[in-house]
Each structure stands twice: as structure tokens, then as C-alpha cells.
Design a protein around this motif. Structure first.
Motif: not given
Length: 157
Positions: A52-59, A99-106, A133-140, A142-147
Motif C-alpha cells: 500500500x501507500x503511506x498517507x493513503x491506505x497506510x499509516x 517509502x511508497x507515499x503520497x506527495x503530501x506524506x512527510x 529515508x525518502x518517499x517514492x511514487x511506487x515500489x515493486x 506494491x510494497x510499502x517500504x524497501x530498505x
């Protein structure tokens, strides 16, 4: 059983098997005393645990959990790179968190703390590291995070 393996047991942590790469790359490279580990996803039992996406479906809490799972997968790869001996780890040098995130997720850094906190929990003072730690538009997948990570190890015995 080494010191780090005992610490993992004391913390109730069981490492997953090291995941095989899914493309034309290797899971890690060892050069001298450095181990570079490719980006790890929040996989548990071969399935994406946090999608999912942080700031949308995920906290932030879900992002933190995802990053912690990624870190477990990093340590599993690191153990393999060290021939099964995590006591060879001298230092966690750097983690990179996506971090897969919306544009306004900080709060990407708060999510990636899940990986950073685990490294310190497992490796103590040697687990303290540099990081991004950066927000990105998408990850492989549909992962929420990659490290990914860079580690210093001692020579094999």
C-alpha cells in the motif's frame, strides 16, 4: 551459537530465509570488508506482508512495521554473506529507506525508524548508522517500504 544469534533469540526474533533475487542482480556483494545488500521488501513467508501507500491506505505504524520486516530480511542476507556468522558484523554503516507515499506524506523517516531501531536492537552500538529515508511514487509488487544496507564485516576465520 554466537553473541548476535543469542541476542536474536533473547529478543524473540527468528530470521527468515534469505530471499532469492527476482531479477538480473545478486542479493548482496562482498568487497573486502564491506557487504552491500540489495533492497529488501517486507516479505514474510514469501508473501508481501505490508502493501500500500503511506498517507493513503497506510499509516506510520504500518510503515514502521514494514521497515522492520525489511530489516529482518537484510539481516538474513547479511548472515548468509557472513557465512552464517553474524558475529563478523563490525558495523551497520548505512541504510537506505524507500517509502511508497503520497506527495503530501512527510513521515518517511518515522517509517524507516522500524529498520533503524531493529539494527540497534540486534547489533547494539555497532547498529548505529547513517541513513536516508525518502518517499517514492511506487515500489515493486506494491510494497510499502524497501530498505537496502551497507555493512562492515571482519575477515572470515
Amino acid at each position: 551459537m554466537g553473541i548476535i544469534d543469542k541476542r536474536l533469540t533473547e529478543c524473540g526474533i527468528t530470521l527468515p530465509p534469505a530471499a532469492a533475487p527476482v531479477g538480473n542482480y545478486v542479493a548482496y556483494t562482498v568487497s573486502g570488508q564491506y557487504v552491500h545488500i540489495s533492497g529488501q521488501l517486507p516479505l514474510e513467508n514469501g508473501a508481501m506482508a505490508v502493501k500500500g501507500i503511506l498517507g493513503d491506505s497506510l499509516d506510520v505504524e504500518a510503515g514502521y512495521r514494514a521497515a522492520r520486516i525489511c530489516a529482518l530480511n537484510l539481516i538474513a542476507q547479511l548472515k548468509e554473506a557472513c557465512g552464517g556468522d553474524l558475529d563478523r558484523v563490525e558495523r551497520v554503516l548505512k541504510l537506505g529507506g524507500f517509502v511508497s507515499a503520497t506527495a503530501d506524506f512527510h513521515d518517511a523517516p518515522k517509517c524507516v525508524n522500524g529498520a533503524s531501531d531493529l539494527m540497534v536492537e540486534v547489533f547494539g552500538e555497532a547498529g548505529k548508522h547513517a541513513r536516508f529515508a525518502v518517499g517514492v511514487a511506487s515500489l515493486p509488487a506494491g510494497a510499502a517500504v524497501e530498505v537496502d544496507g551497507l555493512f562492515e564485516i571482519s575477515a572470515s576465520v
